[in-house]
Write a protein that holds these residues in place. Structure first.
Motif, PDB file in Angstrom:
ATOM      1  N   GLN A  19       1.007  -1.138  -0.197  1.00  0.00           N
ATOM      2  CA  GLN A  19       0.020   0.085   0.106  1.00  0.00           C
ATOM      3  C   GLN A  19       0.882   1.235  -0.189  1.00  0.00           C
ATOM      4  N   ASP A  20       0.712   1.825  -0.937  1.00  0.00           N
ATOM      5  CA  ASP A  20       1.571   3.194  -1.108  1.00  0.00           C
ATOM      6  C   ASP A  20       2.994   2.851  -0.942  1.00  0.00           C
ATOM      7  N   GLY A  21       3.488   2.054  -1.372  1.00  0.00           N
ATOM      8  CA  GLY A  21       4.939   1.557  -1.552  1.00  0.00           C
ATOM      9  C   GLY A  21       5.407   0.978  -0.321  1.00  0.00           C
ATOM     10  N   THR A  22       4.564   0.729   0.520  1.00  0.00           N
ATOM     11  CA  THR A  22       4.990   0.205   1.847  1.00  0.00           C
ATOM     12  C   THR A  22       4.087  -1.373   1.871  1.00  0.00           C
ATOM     13  N   ARG A  23       5.036  -2.264   2.414  1.00  0.00           N
ATOM     14  CA  ARG A  23       4.474  -3.563   2.918  1.00  0.00           C
ATOM     15  C   ARG A  23       3.519  -3.552   3.992  1.00  0.00           C
ATOM     16  N   VAL A  24       2.353  -3.875   3.906  1.00  0.00           N
ATOM     17  CA  VAL A  24       1.399  -3.759   5.038  1.00  0.00           C
ATOM     18  C   VAL A  24       0.958  -5.068   5.510  1.00  0.00           C
ATOM     19  N   GLY A  25       1.297  -6.054   4.899  1.00  0.00           N
ATOM     20  CA  GLY A  25       0.645  -7.472   5.368  1.00  0.00           C
ATOM     21  C   GLY A  25       1.283  -8.642   4.654  1.00  0.00           C
ATOM     22  N   GLU A  26       0.950  -9.704   4.968  1.00  0.00           N
ATOM     23  CA  GLU A  26       1.423 -11.073   4.081  1.00  0.00           C
ATOM     24  C   GLU A  26      -0.006 -11.776   3.767  1.00  0.00           C
ATOM     25  N   HIS A  27      -0.178 -12.483   2.829  1.00  0.00           N
ATOM     26  CA  HIS A  27      -1.175 -13.237   2.362  1.00  0.00           C
ATOM     27  C   HIS A  27      -0.818 -14.724   2.135  1.00  0.00           C
ATOM     28  N   ARG A  28      -1.405 -15.617   2.778  1.00  0.00           N
ATOM     29  CA  ARG A  28      -0.963 -16.895   2.522  1.00  0.00           C
ATOM     30  C   ARG A  28      -1.890 -17.669   1.394  1.00  0.00           C
ATOM     31  N   MET A  29      -1.367 -18.033   0.206  1.00  0.00           N
ATOM     32  CA  MET A  29      -2.296 -18.228  -0.897  1.00  0.00           C
ATOM     33  C   MET A  29      -3.076 -19.517  -0.700  1.00  0.00           C
ATOM     34  N   PHE A  30      -2.344 -20.518   0.167  1.00  0.00           N
ATOM     35  CA  PHE A  30      -2.900 -21.931   0.162  1.00  0.00           C
ATOM     36  C   PHE A  30      -2.869 -22.103   1.643  1.00  0.00           C
ATOM     37  N   ASP A  31      -4.138 -22.982   2.191  1.00  0.00           N
ATOM     38  CA  ASP A  31      -4.236 -23.393   3.333  1.00  0.00           C
ATOM     39  C   ASP A  31      -2.938 -24.480   3.520  1.00  0.00           C
ATOM     40  N   PRO A  32      -2.019 -24.544   4.748  1.00  0.00           N
ATOM     41  CA  PRO A  32      -0.903 -25.503   4.866  1.00  0.00           C
ATOM     42  C   PRO A  32      -1.645 -26.851   4.876  1.00  0.00           C
ATOM     43  N   ALA A  33      -0.665 -27.746   4.446  1.00  0.00           N
ATOM     44  CA  ALA A  33      -1.007 -29.276   4.746  1.00  0.00           C
ATOM     45  C   ALA A  33       0.259 -30.022   5.006  1.00  0.00           C
ATOM     46  N   GLU A  34       0.193 -30.996   5.770  1.00  0.00           N
ATOM     47  CA  GLU A  34       1.372 -31.824   5.920  1.00  0.00           C
ATOM     48  C   GLU A  34       1.325 -32.951   5.123  1.00  0.00           C
ATOM     49  N   ALA A  35       2.836 -33.203   4.544  1.00  0.00           N
ATOM     50  CA  ALA A  35       2.876 -34.477   3.706  1.00  0.00           C
ATOM     51  C   ALA A  35       2.741 -35.761   4.517  1.00  0.00           C
ATOM     52  N   SER A  36       2.265 -36.776   3.967  1.00  0.00           N
ATOM     53  CA  SER A  36       2.028 -37.966   5.043  1.00  0.00           C
ATOM     54  C   SER A  36       2.457 -39.108   3.981  1.00  0.00           C
ATOM     55  N   ASP A  37       2.499 -40.324   4.624  1.00  0.00           N
ATOM     56  CA  ASP A  37       2.793 -41.578   3.641  1.00  0.00           C
ATOM     57  C   ASP A  37       1.912 -41.871   2.528  1.00  0.00           C
ATOM     58  N   ASP A  38       0.615 -41.535   3.048  1.00  0.00           N
ATOM     59  CA  ASP A  38      -0.266 -41.832   1.754  1.00  0.00           C
ATOM     60  C   ASP A  38      -0.621 -40.439   0.697  1.00  0.00           C
ATOM     61  N   SER A  39      -0.048 -39.567   1.166  1.00  0.00           N
ATOM     62  CA  SER A  39      -0.275 -38.317   0.296  1.00  0.00           C
ATOM     63  C   SER A  39       1.186 -37.577   0.283  1.00  0.00           C
ATOM     64  N   PRO A  40       2.146 -37.834  -0.554  1.00  0.00           N
ATOM     65  CA  PRO A  40       3.401 -37.345  -0.492  1.00  0.00           C
ATOM     66  C   PRO A  40       3.387 -35.835  -1.020  1.00  0.00           C
ATOM     67  N   TYR A  41       2.509 -35.493  -1.727  1.00  0.00           N
ATOM     68  CA  TYR A  41       2.643 -34.233  -2.169  1.00  0.00           C
ATOM     69  C   TYR A  41       1.105 -33.371  -1.841  1.00  0.00           C
ATOM     70  N   THR A  42       1.540 -32.299  -0.977  1.00  0.00           N
ATOM     71  CA  THR A  42       0.616 -31.736  -0.411  1.00  0.00           C
ATOM     72  C   THR A  42       0.386 -30.207  -0.739  1.00  0.00           C
TER      73      THR A  42
END
Length: 478
Positions: free
Chosen positions: A85-108
């Motif tokens: 905003q007006d040349g200043t960083r004012v926040g962060e935005h996580r595009m994706f909800d995090p998920a942990e890799a598991s043995d049955d789903s190696p790519y998250t």
């Protein structure tokens, strides 16, 4: 349209369109020994970044097709969004909800790869398998009878095939030639610009987001593309605007909506404009012609689902065409393509639209790991009590004694898997894996389809051989 004196090129499957859908299908067919020809209207592969997110389920598909290492080598994870905003960083935005890799789903998480690179990798894999693409082939007409389909082009000989697949995009010439309509809606009336540019003055560690200023025409985002020096610029415009795709036009938009100067945009390498919409073909088959990818369903790009749903269309269709053409399975197997994929496409269109409108988060729903075909006529479950995995579900990964199930599944074959049972098995002529236990599956006998979904499940193998013969396997009873 050609005359009766034309030389006709013959092939088993004609694939119209050399985008991700057509190339993935051709790769799958080539590794099955099916003679397939890909024709593409343009003179070269698509040059832009448009569909840049490879979802977890598509990463599993690419593992099976033999291109995942190459995809991983040229891509990277999505960066954290930074709001300016007006040349200043004012926040962060996580595009994706995090998920942990598991043995049955190696790519998250999604893996970022510009679309042109995904297509290049699939094209190289197809060439390695002996497949072919003919460029500069604009289709003008399609004819078919009970046994074949014949395509005619502006230039070059007609092509006659046992089957044809329309993978030629949202404005599909094949779909129009067949008279198949699309039903849908405008997701957002505001035009959008997307461009691949070179920019100075921004770091490559973040996805830079510039919300609309007061009185501004719309938002701007500038995302560093993994593996290359380009950034992808996305901008929204007021309804009725025709975005200027020139270097000067894009410079003006960037300068007006951010703290960057016009000259900070040094080059435009590719640019396009579009109106976000969602549409579904009224049917996915007409005679010996099938629709796949954007020819069958058009998504808003917000959810990152278009390319991924399209590649999985190809993955569903490839093994079925292979079984009919190589294993003498009745054509009714090809009928299950629309039965299975059209409901999935309709569901994912709803997800894409929901993400675009801010109603659905990018996370569990967009990873596509939970999609399946439990209602399909190909899903047969004979167990008295269903376990964690049912017929029609995606077959999870697992590592047993250092061996991954995904590596056993990999290849154009069915796989017979038993978990926690010593039951005698019919001879199916397919790879077989016996594992003592696996929480992701539960006890039982599972016949895993070539596309990684459970086709048949049972406590015991009673009825398995009959199902296998229906699928073209040379099954012998115990």
């Amino acid at each position: 349209m050609g005359t009766g004196t034309d030389t006709i090129t013959h092939t088993e499957v004609l694939v119209v369109g050399a985008g991700p859908t057509g190339l993935a299908l051709a790769v799958d067919l080539a590794r099955r020994g099916v003679d397939a020809l890909v024709v593409e209207r343009a003179d070269a592969l698509f040059p832009g970044s448009r569909g840049k997110g490879i979802q977890p389920r598509t990463r599993e598909v690419f593992h099976d097709l033999g291109v995942l290492d190459a995809i991983h080598a040229v891509g990277g994870p999505y960066p954290v969004g930074v709001i300016w905003q007006d040349g200043t960083r004012v926040g962060e935005h996580r595009m994706f909800d995090p998920a942990e890799a598991s043995d049955d789903s190696p790519y998250t998480d999604p893996w970022m790869v510009p679309q042109w690179r995904t297509q290049q990798i699939l094209f190289e894999r197809l060439t390695e398998l002996g497949g072919r693409v003919e460029f500069g082939r604009e289709l003008v007409a399609v004819e078919q009878d009970a046994d074949t389909v014949t395509a005619h082009f502006v230039a070059g000989d007609p092509v006659r095939a046992r089957y044809a697949v329309a993978a030629d995009g949202g404005r599909s010439a094949v779909r129009r030639a067949l008279g198949i309509g699309m039903t849908g809606e405008t997701v957002d009336p505001h035009p959008m610009l997307v461009a691949d540019v070179r920019v100075t003055g921004l770091d490559r560690d973040n996805w830079h987001v510039f919300p609309p200023r007061e009185g501004s025409d719309g938002f701007l985002s500038i995302c560093p593309l993994a593996g290359i020096e380009d950034f992808q610029v996305t901008a929204q415009f007021p309804e009725g605007t025709v975005p200027d795709l020139s270097l000067d036009g894009i410079r003006k938009v960037v300068a007006a909506r951010s703290h960057l100067a016009p000259e900070d945009v040094t080059e435009v390498r590719w640019a396009s404009d579009f109106r976000p919409r969602a549409a579904l073909a009224d049917r996915f088959r007409a005679g010996r012609v099938l629709l796949a990818g954007d020819a069958a369903h058009v998504h808003s790009p917000a959810g990152g689902q278009g390319l991924n749903t399209s590649v999985q269309d190809a993955y569903n269709l490839g093994w079925k065409l292979g079984a009919v053409l190589c294993d003498n399975v009745p054509d009714t197997l090809v009928e299950t393509y629309e039965e299975e994929r059209r409901p999935v496409a309709a569901h994912m269109l709803g997800i894409s639209t929901g993400v675009h409108r801010g109603e659905i988060r990018r996370g569990e729903a967009t990873r596509q790991l939970g999609l399946g075909y439990r209602e399909s006529s190909l899903a047969v479950d004979t167990r008295a009590a269903a376990g964690p995995v049912r017929a029609g579900d995606r077959a999870p990964d697992a590592t047993v004694d250092g061996v991954r199930l995904f590596d056993i599944f990999r290849g154009p074959h069915w796989t017979l898997l038993t978990v926690g049972t010593d039951a005698g098995l019919p001879a199916l002529g397919v790879p077989t894996a016996r594992i003592p236990d696996c929480e992701a599956y539960g006890t039982g006998v599972y016949l895993v389809r070539p596309d990684g979904y459970v086709g048949w499940a049972g406590d015991m193998p009673d009825g398995l051989a009959q199902y296998a013969r229906r699928m073209g396997l040379q099954a012998r009873e115990l």
